[in-house]
Enzyme design. Structure first.
Site, PDB file in Angstrom:
ATOM      1  CG  ASN B 106      -1.860  -1.202   1.235  1.00  0.00           C
ATOM      2  OD1 ASN B 106      -1.703  -2.089   2.061  1.00  0.00           O
ATOM      3  ND2 ASN B 106      -2.756  -1.238   0.263  1.00  0.00           N
ATOM      4  CB  ILE B 114       0.475   5.982   2.872  1.00  0.00           C
ATOM      5  CG1 ILE B 114       1.945   6.193   3.254  1.00  0.00           C
ATOM      6  CG2 ILE B 114      -0.112   4.808   3.637  1.00  0.00           C
ATOM      7  CD1 ILE B 114       2.113   6.848   4.595  1.00  0.00           C
ATOM      8  CB  CYS B 115      -3.167   3.241  -0.586  1.00  0.00           C
ATOM      9  SG  CYS B 115      -4.897   2.883  -0.933  1.00  0.00           S
ATOM     10  CG  LEU B 116      -4.400   3.994   6.433  1.00  0.00           C
ATOM     11  CD1 LEU B 116      -4.590   2.483   6.526  1.00  0.00           C
ATOM     12  CD2 LEU B 116      -3.451   4.481   7.505  1.00  0.00           C
ATOM     13  CG  LEU B 149      -0.653   3.304  -3.658  1.00  0.00           C
ATOM     14  CD1 LEU B 149      -0.006   4.272  -2.687  1.00  0.00           C
ATOM     15  CD2 LEU B 149      -0.835   3.947  -5.020  1.00  0.00           C
TER      16      LEU B 149
END
Lengths: 761, 180
Positions: B106, B114-116, B149
């Protein structure tokens, strides 16, 4: 070979001389008369041996006078004088012999009697050789000069010593009505028809005629100085309870001035004249009195201050002396030295230092109202006090008039007034005065302010005091068990006047908490009768209390919960958080054979409650049951019960309940082995300011740790500026540096080239 | 009496300023919130996460440190992150990216973004720096492979040895970087 002119010249000279000596008499009768007169005069003037015949006195004085007249007419007096002085020189060995003889006697016996006799003897020589007054003033003074020159040249050094002693003896002589036996009889030359009113008069006139007064003037005044010094040391040392300067001046008037008339005002024809002659020398001696007294008091100043206020007269003396003589610097230096040696060392109690400081303030204010002396002396004391950790505590304790701490620093009669701030000079004040001449550059014109203001001003801000006050008040309030807060209320009111209302708002809240708790308790009790009477305090306004981490077991827990429920229903928005380690519990312990009523601290109660579950417990079990308690605290409270004969340590760390009292164990004087005395330590309920600071430093360490973790290495000044994120951070960079250094020693951080870094673990 | 009014006066003004501070949406309240969060973060000793403002002049830019949780593949590794707070924080999420290259399904290996979910559409004002850091720490051990990601990393996740090799290829330990 003589020329005509030379012959005429010699003849003229001869004629002149002849005419002068013959004085126009017939033939050479004048010349004859002259040579007769010359013979008579030289015979009369010839210095004779006193031990020989006194023949010259038998010469007919009328004839002698006539002869002198004749010589005078012939203008031969200078030659006569020369002749006379030459004769004197030849005869001087007579005097030398006498002087040596007397000095030898004196050196053997050290008796001033010989000196007095020597003086009289020299006088006799002087009188014996003195030419008659008809010879004129010139001859007389030439004679005196030659005589004195000779006498002085033969007096040995030991004469000065003896003479000094003799002068010293005149102080007593002047007072005694009859001459003491050691004094030699007055020589006939000094005898007068009326006996002298004082036995020392003949001596003084002998001194004067021999010119000793002029020659030994400084010696005579030094004798007087020493006499004064000795008198002052004798009468004034360690006598601080009365004014001494005035009596000293009276003593001067009564004793020294009459004496002074002799060496300094001889020949005064009236008292008026004598007074004007004595004026100069008198003020010199008065100065010396003041100087000696101020030197003495300066040496004693530390003890004088200790004795204050009993020693106030001595200080007033000192003040008057200092106005006359400039010994202020010496006073400052002596006192500073004494303070350093006797006061500002680790062995002195802070309380004593403060007391002495306050006395110094009072004393020096008395001596020097503008406060220059005080400022100079106080500076080292203030700096020292600032370094002592318990200074604030001591001041605060005396602020609230701690009864048991002995005499208070504050005079009860002093009006209570607000703390005075530093005043800016008010030049519009008509009574403004410039700073005293010896004021230092950083001298602050603090107007005479009260003692407390001065003490508080040791520190830069009064916030420290207010914080310490809160701690102290918290301790005192929690220690009160009878619910009587009048004393504390009164203290707070007094302090409000000093520090202002705003500073003491917190204290006000604390005080209100106490009364409020009482009211709340009454309400709760009216709802449901309970045995518990808590003091409810507002956490926000109280200084941090020692956290007690244990929980009360058994019935106590039930009571607490019960109370909390009632409280919550009374004050919905509030919650009780118990501080179980504070307070006392009244218990009745019912055992098989006895009932023990007792007042104990909570931890003791908690343990004994557990013993109602089972009879035998180990210390570790007990600690586990109540939560986290110090092992030493646990053992201490168990020992309380052992002392009361309720518990017994069966084996090490294991206690058993004694349902039936053991013989002897309840009676502590019995056969039981003596237990080491219980150490009763007063565990203070409130964190002291230092503890609070240490607590704060822990918080700051977290921040330092945080920034070093995330930002890598940082120099000290960056850390300092970054710490402003920590709430209430107020340390200086020096304090921070010391703290970091301590952390480095513990291995938490490392430093290289001024960059600080966390040690990687 | 005079004393009384004088002591009252400053109290009143200070009260007023406090009201103004909380009422206005100015930078003051954000700063206050951030310093509170900093205080909380410093005092809670959560292991392995930490953050601090980068300079004393700007409270909106922080540097953070996350250690991989023990018994995950990231154990023993330390990652630096930057946190940038928007002016309308906490009503908008802070921007966070990895400074240390982080091989993770991610995380963008080159940019560090960051993919959160809680940093995007699921952001709420009740979250704080501490919760974000904790979430990131747990994200390291439990990636969301559904929306990667870094698809390579997502692909390798189930073969730990290969993943670890890739991870260590990219990872650079943070040693003696000097002050940020």
């Amino acid at each position: 070979m003589a020329t005509e002119a030379l012959k005429r010249q010699i003849a003229g000279k001869w004629q002149n001389a002849f005419a002068r000596l013959n004085r126009d008499q017939e033939g050479i009768t004048g010349l004859l008369a002259f040579s007769e007169a010359w013979a008579l005069a030289t015979e009369f003037l010839h210095p004779r041996d006193l031990n020989g015949s006194m023949a010259n006195k038998e010469l007919d004085m009328v004839k002698v006078r006539l002869a002198v007249e004749t010589l005078s007419k012939s203008k031969m007096l200078p030659i006569l004088l020369e002749n006379f002085l030459e004769d004197m020189r030849k005869q001087q060995y007579l005097i030398t012999r006498d002087v040596n003889q007397f000095m030898l006697q004196y050196e053997e016996t050290e008796d001033v009697h010989h000196i007095a006799r020597l003086v009289y003897r020299i006088l006799e020589w002087y009188r014996a050789w003195v030419p008659i007054t008809e010879l004129g003033h010139t001859i007389l003074s030439a004679y005196t000069l030659t005589f004195q020159t000779h006498v002085y040249s033969i007096l040995p050094p030991s004469f000065s010593r003896g003479f000094k002693k003799l002068v010293n003896a005149t102080f007593d002589l002047a007072q005694s009505p009859v001459p003491p036996p050691w004094l030699p009889p007055t020589p006939p030359a000094l005898q007068s028809p009326v006996p002298p009113p004082r036995p020392d008069l003949p001596l003084w006139s002998a001194f004067e005629q021999l010119g000793l007064l002029d020659r030994y003037e400084s010696l005579i005044s030094s004798v007087c100085y020493e006499h004064i010094e000795a008198h002052i040391l004798e009468t004034c040392s360690k006598r601080w309870g009365e004014r001494m300067l005035q009596p000293l001046r009276e003593w001067m008037t009564n004793r020294i001035v009459p004496w002074m008339v002799m060496p300094y005002a001889r020949g005064a024809r009236s008292a008026e004249e004598a007074r004007s002659m004595l004026q100069g020398v008198g003020s010199r001696f008065d100065f010396h009195v003041c100087k000696t007294l101020s030197d003495l008091r300066t040496r004693e100043i530390f003890d004088i201050i200790i004795d204050f206020p009993d020693s106030q007269p001595a200080l007033e003396d000192l003040k008057e002396c200092l106005q006359r003589v400039d010994q202020r610097t010496q006073l400052v230096q002596t006192l500073r030295k004494a303070n350093r040696k006797r006061l500002l060392h680790p062995g002195a109690d802070t309380k004593d230092i403060l007391t002495q400081y306050v006395s110094i303030i009072r004393c020096l204010r008395l001596v020097d109202p503008p406060g220059v002396l005080l400022f100079k002396v106080a500076d080292p004391i203030r700096r020292y006090l600032r370094e002592r950790p318990d200074t604030i505590r001591c001041i605060v304790a005396s602020l609230v008039g701690d009864g048991e701490s002995g005499d208070s620093l504050v005079d009860e009669n002093e009006p209570i007034q607000p703390l005075q701030q530093m005043q800016v000079e008010d030049y519009t004040d008509p009574s403004w005065e410039p700073e005293p001449i010896d004021a230092g550059p950083d001298f602050r014109t603090n107007k005479p302010s009260d003692v407390i203001s001065t003490l508080v001003s040791i520190y830069d801000s009064k916030d420290l005091f207010v914080r310490e006050l809160q701690v102290l008040l918290a301790q005192r309030l929690l220690a009160i068990t009878d619910g009587n807060f009048d004393r504390e209320r009164r203290n707070i009111e007094i302090l409000k006047i000093r520090f202002g209302e705003a500073a003491l708002q917190v204290c006000e809240v604390m005080l209100r908490d106490m009364t409020e708790s009482k009211r709340t308790d009454q309400h709760v009790q009216s709802q449901k009768h309970m045995m518990l009477h808590p003091t409810i305090i507002s956490r926000h306004f109280w200084p941090p209390l020692q956290a007690g981490k244990f929980a009360m077991p058994g019935q106590f827990k039930l009571i607490q919960d019960d109370y909390a429920r009632e409280f919550h229903s009374f004050k919905q928005d509030k919650k009780l958080r118990w501080l179980p380690h504070l307070g006392t519990i009244r218990l009745e312990i019912e055992l098989q054979d006895r009932t023990i009523p007792v007042d104990v601290p909570p931890l003791e109660a908690a343990f004994i409650e557990l013993f109602s579950e089972k009879d035998t417990w180990t210390v570790d079990e007990l600690i586990a049951r109540v939560g986290s308690v110090d092992r030493s605290a646990a053992i201490k409270s168990l020992t309380t019960w052992v002392d009361m004969g309720v518990l017994k340590e069966e084996i090490s760390n294991q206690y058993v309940l004694l349902e039936v009292a053991e013989d002897g164990s309840s009676v502590s004087t019995g056969g039981a082995p003596p237990r080491p005395a219980r150490v009763i330590e007063e565990v203070s309920a409130v964190l002291t300011v230092e503890q609070q600071q240490a607590e704060q430093m822990r918080v700051y360490w977290k921040f330092i740790e945080g920034m070093l973790t995330n930002l890598g290495t940082l120099p000290l000044d960056r850390i300092q500026t970054m710490l402003k994120f920590a709430p209430g951070y107020d340390r200086t960079i020096e304090q921070l540096g010391a703290f970091m250094e301590a952390a480095r020693r513990e291995g938490l951080v490392t430093v290289a080239n001024g960059m600080w870094k966390l040690s990687r673990t | 009496m005079e004393q009384l009014t004088r002591s009252l006066a400053p109290a009143r003004t200070s009260h007023k300023s406090a009201v103004a501070g909380s009422g206005g949406e100015g930078a003051g309240s954000v700063t206050k919130r951030l310093s509170n969060e900093l205080m909380t973060l410093m005092m809670s000793s959560s292991p392995g996460i930490s953050a601090f403002p980068k300079s004393d002049a700007n409270l909106f830019e922080w540097a953070g440190t996350i250690e991989g949780a023990p018994s995950t593949i990231y154990a023993g590794l330390t990652f630096k992150i930057s946190i940038s707070f928007p002016p309308n924080y906490p009503y908008a999420a802070p921007m966070i990216k990895f400074d240390t290259p982080c091989y993770h399904p991610n995380v963008d290996i080159s940019g560090g973004s960051i993919c959160l979910d809680i940093l995007q559409d699921k952001w709420s004002a009740v979250y704080s720096v501490q919760t974000i850091l904790l979430s990131l720490q747990s994200l390291l051990g439990e990636p969301n492979n559904a929306s990667p990601l870094n698809p390579d990393a997502a692909h390798l996740w189930n073969s730990p040895e290969e993943f670890k090799a890739q991870l260590m290829r990219y990872y650079r330990p943070i040693n003696d970087e000097g002050s940020a």
